[in-house]
Design an enzyme around this catalytic site. Structure first.
Site, PDB file in Angstrom:
ATOM      1  N   GLU A 136      23.618  36.064  37.800  1.00 24.22           N
ATOM      2  CA  GLU A 136      24.264  36.481  36.563  1.00 24.22           C
ATOM      3  C   GLU A 136      24.611  35.343  35.611  1.00 24.22           C
ATOM      4  O   GLU A 136      24.564  35.523  34.392  1.00 24.22           O
ATOM      5  CB  GLU A 136      25.555  37.256  36.887  1.00 24.22           C
ATOM      6  CG  GLU A 136      25.336  38.631  37.470  1.00 24.22           C
ATOM      7  CD  GLU A 136      24.896  39.645  36.418  1.00 24.22           C
ATOM      8  OE1 GLU A 136      24.849  39.291  35.230  1.00 24.22           O
ATOM      9  OE2 GLU A 136      24.594  40.783  36.783  1.00 24.22           O
TER      10      GLU A 136
ATOM     11  N   SER B  65      62.327  71.123  77.839  1.00 26.52           N
ATOM     12  CA  SER B  65      62.791  70.380  79.022  1.00 26.52           C
ATOM     13  C   SER B  65      62.689  68.871  78.872  1.00 26.52           C
ATOM     14  O   SER B  65      62.895  68.146  79.855  1.00 26.52           O
ATOM     15  CB  SER B  65      61.978  70.818  80.252  1.00 26.52           C
ATOM     16  OG  SER B  65      62.181  72.177  80.536  1.00 26.52           O
TER      17      SER B  65
END
Length: 692
Positions: free
Chosen positions: A85, A345
């Site tokens: 680029e 329980s």
């Protein structure tokens, strides 16, 4: 002379004009700065404890734009990007004159644009200030903005902006979002083929999207790999090898873990962009996978929740608030880890722990499981049958209700609630009710998070810790007395680790307990090893009954699968502390062979019993570290008698009278010692022990 004078005047005027121009440009630059503040509009992220991405949120305009910096990206990708680029990126000031000249010559020679002249700085200018069309005025503004950006930012900061804002098709912006969507990973380690695709896509992101235009994406990647500068940046032969790698044809979903925790993080700090949690990504992924699979088997309208916590630090490492956050039929948006429900329980281990601590029973003490009436309260077992005489160990492993209520009656419901408060857990009682025997069978409300917090004490030698909330809450050890004494905790763990795993589940060396609430509304399972606690809840968010729902049959398989898929290796349960031993029934003191006392020290007939020393037993050898010269205290426990009590060691009274049936004594040294207790009625009991 006159010519020289004119030249001097002209030069001075030129300098003044140049200065004025520079001043004007500088003033214009300050008056019309580039909109860099727009670059801060990025996606909020929720991270795990190690900084890994758990979940991201789209920006207000619906973009996946994850903030990215140079150190977070593969260095080879950066070399390829600059080579393709903007080869002179580190040399120019925002505009590359050589590239502009080359583009102009090619335009004149070919009559069309052959190559662009945009630098990375110019592309950043276009990304943060997008304009419709590609007019000459737009290009000139882009040039000026690039120069302005270069004046304000370093090259690294400019690269950071490009890496964050570069378009990758659809609503994907930035290298991280693209790498996660196309490769399913962060861009820290990219192959040459992956890096080339990420370099190629931003030029024409919609036309080159691999999930829609695979051939165009392949051609664009090839164009990058064929660039001479790129080939030089990646080394000989790498481009050819990368050409043969397939381009991913589908877009993947970005990480979307821990929905409820992530939502809570955003609610707590809506302006923060990165939220660190205590979760572990591997654990969270495993638990959510288990939850999804379990939800499919459970059927419609049922949800589930899971919490996994570090018992030493209190950090929540995994949390699932519902079977599926987006499933409206299961009310998935409700975080069921924070909702009070009946625990069934699951509180029984703490009742037994108190009974062990107070010396009321040992593991092999016999206790009756027969119909009983506690002032009108008649508990029944889950299967409506009774086992008759069982050991305390069997009673807890089988989760028998009558023995648990008998022990709770002896230790006292209020005392149990006081212990819960030590762990900063406050079970919710029905309105206008005081603690009663029903709390032992689930007659209170408690959240899954609080239940896990209680169980951290069992995994942590009795010392409770405060759980964090997974987001901002600071987990910490509580500066309080232990929830239970270490010997009692060991007895509970020794029993629960012997419970048979559910069908098909491997034995993982964990201790666990299940629970089913009244009316089959809630199924629970909580398990722990020497480091972690995992709690599971299953039920309907609207609290409706679910016939057939049980803790052992429904929640326990999820518990074992959760431990297996969490990725955490099992930590062995703590070693027995000094004085912890499982004594055979034949070797127990006569008074402890059968449980027949209530909380007042009365026999079942109502007659007051004489004091009996139940620990240590007669003739016991107790290892308190005498050989190492660092003695630990010895726990003394008695049964029966009338308070207060006076203890004597080798004929010398201990400092204080005690109303408790538990006392600590620190020996002077090893060898044989005689221990005696005298109650307020003058009755005495003695044992002889050997301190090792």
């Amino acid at each position: 002379m006159r010519r020289r004078h004119k030249f001097a005047i002209g030069s001075a005027a030129g300098i003044i004009l140049a200065g004025a121009a520079l001043f004007a440009l500088d003033a214009a630059d300050k008056a019309f700065p580039p909109p860099l503040d727009r670059a801060n509009a990025v996606s909020a992220e929720v991270l795990d404890a190690d900084g890994q991405l758990l979940r991201a949120f789209a920006t207000p305009e619906g973009r996946w734009r994850l903030k990215t910096t140079v150190p977070e990206v593969d260095s080879q990708f950066l070399r390829m990007l600059i080579a393709y680029e903007d080869q002179r990126f580190y040399d120019h000031g925002g505009v590359d004159p050589w590239a502009l000249g080359r583009a102009a010559v090619q335009l004149v020679s070919n009559g069309r644009i052959v190559s662009g002249a945009s630098t990375l700085s110019m592309q950043v200018a276009r990304l943060i200030e997008p304009r419709e069309g590609r007019s000459l005025s737009a290009k000139l503004l882009q040039l000026m903005r690039a120069v302005q950006i270069e004046r304000r930012l370093s090259k690294k900061e400019i690269l950071d902006l490009y890496l964050t804002h570069a378009p990758y098709g659809g609503n994907l912006e930035g290298v991280r979002a693209a790498s996660l969507a196309y490769f399913g990973k962060e861009p820290r380690r990219l192959t040459v083929a992956e890096a080339a695709l990420l370099v190629a896509l931003p030029q024409l992101p919609e036309r080159r999207r691999p999930d829609r235009n695979l051939k165009a994406a392949e051609a664009a990647r090839k164009r990058v790999l064929d660039r001479v500068a790129v080939a030089e940046a990646i080394g000989d032969g790498e481009a050819e090898r990368a050409q043969g790698v397939a381009v991913p044809p589908r877009r993947m979903q970005l990480p979307a873990l821990a929905a409820h925790v992530a939502e809570a993080a955003l609610r707590n700090e809506p302006t923060v962009l990165k939220h660190q949690t205590t979760l572990k990504k591997q654990v969270q992924q495993g638990l959510e996978a288990v939850a999804r699979a379990a939800a499919m088997k459970l059927g419609p309208k049922l949800s589930l929740a899971m919490v996994m916590a570090d018992a030493q630090t209190g950090a929540i490492v995994g949390e699932v608030g519902s079977a599926d956050y987006f499933d409206a039929s299961r009310s998935g948006w409700i975080d069921m880890t924070r909702v009070n429900r009946s625990p069934g329980s699951t509180l029984k281990p703490f009742i037994y722990g108190l009974a062990f601590e107070q010396g009321l029973v040992s593991q092999e003490t016999m206790i009756e499981d027969r119909p009983a009436n506690f002032f009108g309260y008649r508990p029944r077992n889950f299967d409506m049958s009774y086992q008759g005489d069982v050991t305390v160990r069997e009673a807890l492993q089988l989760s028998l209700n009558v023995p648990a209520v008998k022990l709770l009656d002896a230790v006292g419901p209020s005392r149990l609630m006081v212990r819960f408060r030590r762990a900063e857990v406050h079970p919710v009682l029905p309105p206008n009710e005081t603690p009663g025997l029903a709390i032992g069978l689930g007659g209170v409300g408690i959240t899954l998070k609080d239940l896990v917090q209680l169980y951290t004490a069992l995994a942590n030698r009795g010392q409770p810790v405060r759980l964090g909330d997974g987001v901002t809450g600071e987990p910490a050890k509580l500066d309080v007395e232990p929830l239970l004494e270490p010997v009692a905790v060991w007895n509970v763990a020794d029993i629960l680790s012997g419970v048979i795993p559910p069908a098909g589940a491997p034995q993982r060396g964990i201790a666990y307990k299940t629970g089913t609430s009244y009316g089959y509304r809630d199924a629970w399972s909580v398990g722990y090893d020497g480091r972690y606690v995992l709690g599971v809840w299953v039920g309907r968010p609207d609290n409706s009954a679910v016939p057939g729902l049980t803790g052992y049959g429904t929640a326990a398989p999820i518990l074992f699968e959760g431990f297996a898929k969490s990725g955490i290796a099992t930590t062995p349960l703590p070693r027995p502390p000094a004085g912890a031993v499982r004594i055979a029934q034949s070797e127990l003191p006569i008074s402890q062979r059968r449980f027949a006392l209530n909380a007042s020290g009365l026999l079942a007939s109502g007659r007051e019993a004489a004091p009996q020393i139940i620990y240590p037993p007669e003739g016991a050898h107790v290892d308190l570290g005498a050989g190492q010269g660092n003695l630990s205290p010895l726990m003394l426990k008695l049964q029966g008698g009338r308070a207060p009590f006076r203890w004597l060691a080798n004929g010398k009274p201990l400092p204080d009278l005690s109303r408790r049936r538990i006392q600590q004594w620190l020996p002077d040294g090893g060898g044989y010692s005689k221990l005696t207790v005298i109650d307020s009625a003058g009755r005495a009991a003695s044992v002889g022990v050997f301190i090792d």
